[in-house]
Design a protein around this motif. Sequence first.
Motif, PDB file in Angstrom:
ATOM      1  N   LYS A   1       0.820  -1.212   0.000  1.00 11.34           N
ATOM      2  CA  LYS A   1       0.000   0.000   0.000  1.00 11.34           C
ATOM      3  C   LYS A   1       0.854   1.263   0.000  1.00 11.34           C
ATOM      4  O   LYS A   1       0.539   2.225  -0.692  1.00 11.34           O
ATOM      5  CB  LYS A   1      -0.949  -0.002   1.217  1.00 11.34           C
ATOM      6  CG  LYS A   1      -1.884   1.169   1.266  1.00 11.34           C
ATOM      7  CD  LYS A   1      -2.874   1.110   0.132  1.00 11.34           C
ATOM      8  CE  LYS A   1      -3.773   2.320   0.134  1.00 11.34           C
ATOM      9  NZ  LYS A   1      -4.552   2.426  -1.092  1.00 11.34           N
ATOM     10  N   ILE A   2       1.934   1.271   0.780  1.00 10.82           N
ATOM     11  CA  ILE A   2       2.664   2.542   0.921  1.00 10.82           C
ATOM     12  C   ILE A   2       4.088   2.534   0.365  1.00 10.82           C
ATOM     13  O   ILE A   2       4.709   3.592   0.310  1.00 10.82           O
ATOM     14  CB  ILE A   2       2.639   3.065   2.379  1.00 10.82           C
ATOM     15  CG1 ILE A   2       3.385   2.150   3.333  1.00 10.82           C
ATOM     16  CG2 ILE A   2       1.216   3.317   2.823  1.00 10.82           C
ATOM     17  CD1 ILE A   2       3.523   2.738   4.738  1.00 10.82           C
ATOM     18  N   VAL A   3       4.586   1.377  -0.061  1.00 13.40           N
ATOM     19  CA  VAL A   3       5.891   1.331  -0.728  1.00 13.40           C
ATOM     20  C   VAL A   3       5.718   0.482  -1.990  1.00 13.40           C
ATOM     21  O   VAL A   3       5.985  -0.710  -1.994  1.00 13.40           O
ATOM     22  CB  VAL A   3       7.006   0.750   0.175  1.00 13.40           C
ATOM     23  CG1 VAL A   3       8.343   0.750  -0.569  1.00 13.40           C
ATOM     24  CG2 VAL A   3       7.124   1.527   1.472  1.00 13.40           C
ATOM     25  N   THR A   4       5.275   1.127  -3.045  1.00 12.50           N
ATOM     26  CA  THR A   4       5.049   0.427  -4.298  1.00 12.50           C
ATOM     27  C   THR A   4       6.318   0.457  -5.148  1.00 12.50           C
ATOM     28  O   THR A   4       7.233   1.250  -4.889  1.00 12.50           O
ATOM     29  CB  THR A   4       3.906   1.085  -5.089  1.00 12.50           C
ATOM     30  OG1 THR A   4       4.320   2.396  -5.478  1.00 12.50           O
ATOM     31  CG2 THR A   4       2.619   1.158  -4.263  1.00 12.50           C
ATOM     32  N   LEU A   5       6.346  -0.364  -6.149  1.00 11.95           N
ATOM     33  CA  LEU A   5       7.461  -0.310  -7.100  1.00 11.95           C
ATOM     34  C   LEU A   5       7.493   1.055  -7.784  1.00 11.95           C
ATOM     35  O   LEU A   5       8.567   1.594  -8.045  1.00 11.95           O
ATOM     36  CB  LEU A   5       7.347  -1.444  -8.116  1.00 11.95           C
ATOM     37  CG  LEU A   5       7.436  -2.863  -7.536  1.00 11.95           C
ATOM     38  CD1 LEU A   5       7.235  -3.906  -8.639  1.00 11.95           C
ATOM     39  CD2 LEU A   5       8.737  -3.089  -6.800  1.00 11.95           C
ATOM     40  N   ASP A   6       6.333   1.620  -8.043  1.00 12.67           N
ATOM     41  CA  ASP A   6       6.278   2.966  -8.624  1.00 12.67           C
ATOM     42  C   ASP A   6       6.890   3.999  -7.677  1.00 12.67           C
ATOM     43  O   ASP A   6       7.551   4.939  -8.132  1.00 12.67           O
ATOM     44  CB  ASP A   6       4.844   3.351  -8.972  1.00 12.67           C
ATOM     45  CG  ASP A   6       4.313   2.582 -10.168  1.00 12.67           C
ATOM     46  OD1 ASP A   6       5.043   2.465 -11.175  1.00 12.67           O
ATOM     47  OD2 ASP A   6       3.167   2.105 -10.102  1.00 12.67           O
ATOM     48  N   ASN A   7       6.676   3.837  -6.360  1.00  6.79           N
ATOM     49  CA  ASN A   7       7.300   4.748  -5.388  1.00  6.79           C
ATOM     50  C   ASN A   7       8.820   4.665  -5.464  1.00  6.79           C
ATOM     51  O   ASN A   7       9.508   5.681  -5.388  1.00  6.79           O
ATOM     52  CB  ASN A   7       6.875   4.424  -3.955  1.00  6.79           C
ATOM     53  CG  ASN A   7       5.442   4.686  -3.638  1.00  6.79           C
ATOM     54  OD1 ASN A   7       4.823   3.898  -2.918  1.00  6.79           O
ATOM     55  ND2 ASN A   7       4.876   5.759  -4.139  1.00  6.79           N
ATOM     56  N   LEU A   8       9.344   3.450  -5.593  1.00  7.70           N
ATOM     57  CA  LEU A   8      10.799   3.275  -5.683  1.00  7.70           C
ATOM     58  C   LEU A   8      11.346   3.926  -6.946  1.00  7.70           C
ATOM     59  O   LEU A   8      12.392   4.584  -6.909  1.00  7.70           O
ATOM     60  CB  LEU A   8      11.160   1.793  -5.612  1.00  7.70           C
ATOM     61  CG  LEU A   8      10.800   1.079  -4.307  1.00  7.70           C
ATOM     62  CD1 LEU A   8      11.113  -0.411  -4.407  1.00  7.70           C
ATOM     63  CD2 LEU A   8      11.488   1.709  -3.114  1.00  7.70           C
ATOM     64  N   ILE A   9      10.629   3.782  -8.045  1.00  8.13           N
ATOM     65  CA  ILE A   9      11.049   4.428  -9.296  1.00  8.13           C
ATOM     66  C   ILE A   9      10.977   5.949  -9.162  1.00  8.13           C
ATOM     67  O   ILE A   9      11.865   6.669  -9.630  1.00  8.13           O
ATOM     68  CB  ILE A   9      10.206   3.902 -10.474  1.00  8.13           C
ATOM     69  CG1 ILE A   9      10.570   2.440 -10.756  1.00  8.13           C
ATOM     70  CG2 ILE A   9      10.396   4.776 -11.718  1.00  8.13           C
ATOM     71  CD1 ILE A   9       9.630   1.734 -11.710  1.00  8.13           C
ATOM     72  N   GLU A  10       9.942   6.432  -8.539  1.00  9.24           N
ATOM     73  CA  GLU A  10       9.813   7.876  -8.287  1.00  9.24           C
ATOM     74  C   GLU A  10      11.034   8.401  -7.527  1.00  9.24           C
ATOM     75  O   GLU A  10      11.578   9.456  -7.866  1.00  9.24           O
ATOM     76  CB  GLU A  10       8.534   8.145  -7.496  1.00  9.24           C
ATOM     77  CG  GLU A  10       8.356   9.555  -7.013  1.00  9.24           C
ATOM     78  CD  GLU A  10       7.201   9.674  -6.047  1.00  9.24           C
ATOM     79  OE1 GLU A  10       7.254  10.578  -5.187  1.00  9.24           O
ATOM     80  OE2 GLU A  10       6.240   8.895  -6.115  1.00  9.24           O
ATOM     81  N   CYS A  11      11.451   7.669  -6.520  1.00  4.75           N
ATOM     82  CA  CYS A  11      12.645   8.071  -5.769  1.00  4.75           C
ATOM     83  C   CYS A  11      13.863   8.127  -6.689  1.00  4.75           C
ATOM     84  O   CYS A  11      14.624   9.094  -6.670  1.00  4.75           O
ATOM     85  CB  CYS A  11      12.902   7.113  -4.606  1.00  4.75           C
ATOM     86  SG  CYS A  11      11.703   7.264  -3.272  1.00  4.75           S
TER      87      CYS A  11
END
Length: 156
Positions: A87-97
């Motif tokens: 919910k709060i650490v998606t693969l998309d979040n990692l790419i965003e970082c």
Amino acid sequence: MNRFEALWDEFYEEVPIWQTNFLPGKLSGFYDYDGIFLKNNLTQNKYHCVLAEELGHFKTTLGNIVEQKTIRDRQQEIIARRWGHKKIVTLDNLIECYEKYITTVEEICAHLEIVPEFLEECLVHYRQQYGQDIFYKDYLIILDPLDIKRKKDLAL
């Protein structure tokens, strides 16, 4: 609005959420059929992680599993945690970082408003699910140590 508040707002109509000093044992959060209870005086990032896990219990758990007496209880705990991770650490979040040049654990945690232990649990979960390397969208996500590369930049 920070990420914790956004998560709270997303679910406040589905399940009551309270902050309290009265939780069983050393728990930071607790879900039962009356709602989600979060321990007072946690850091904002810790609140975010605890709320995600307790929402995972709300969405996936049946019965009282606090004591972890059976294999079924432990399995439900894992499922709830994984729900919170996704919910709060998606693969998309990692790419965003990666795209924002946010690369260290501390920077990633600050950006996603989570604690380092939660990030490590997420990465372990993703390794168990996908293996060491994930080809996702136009990226290669290496999970240990965490590294992200654009596919077009890889020397093949």
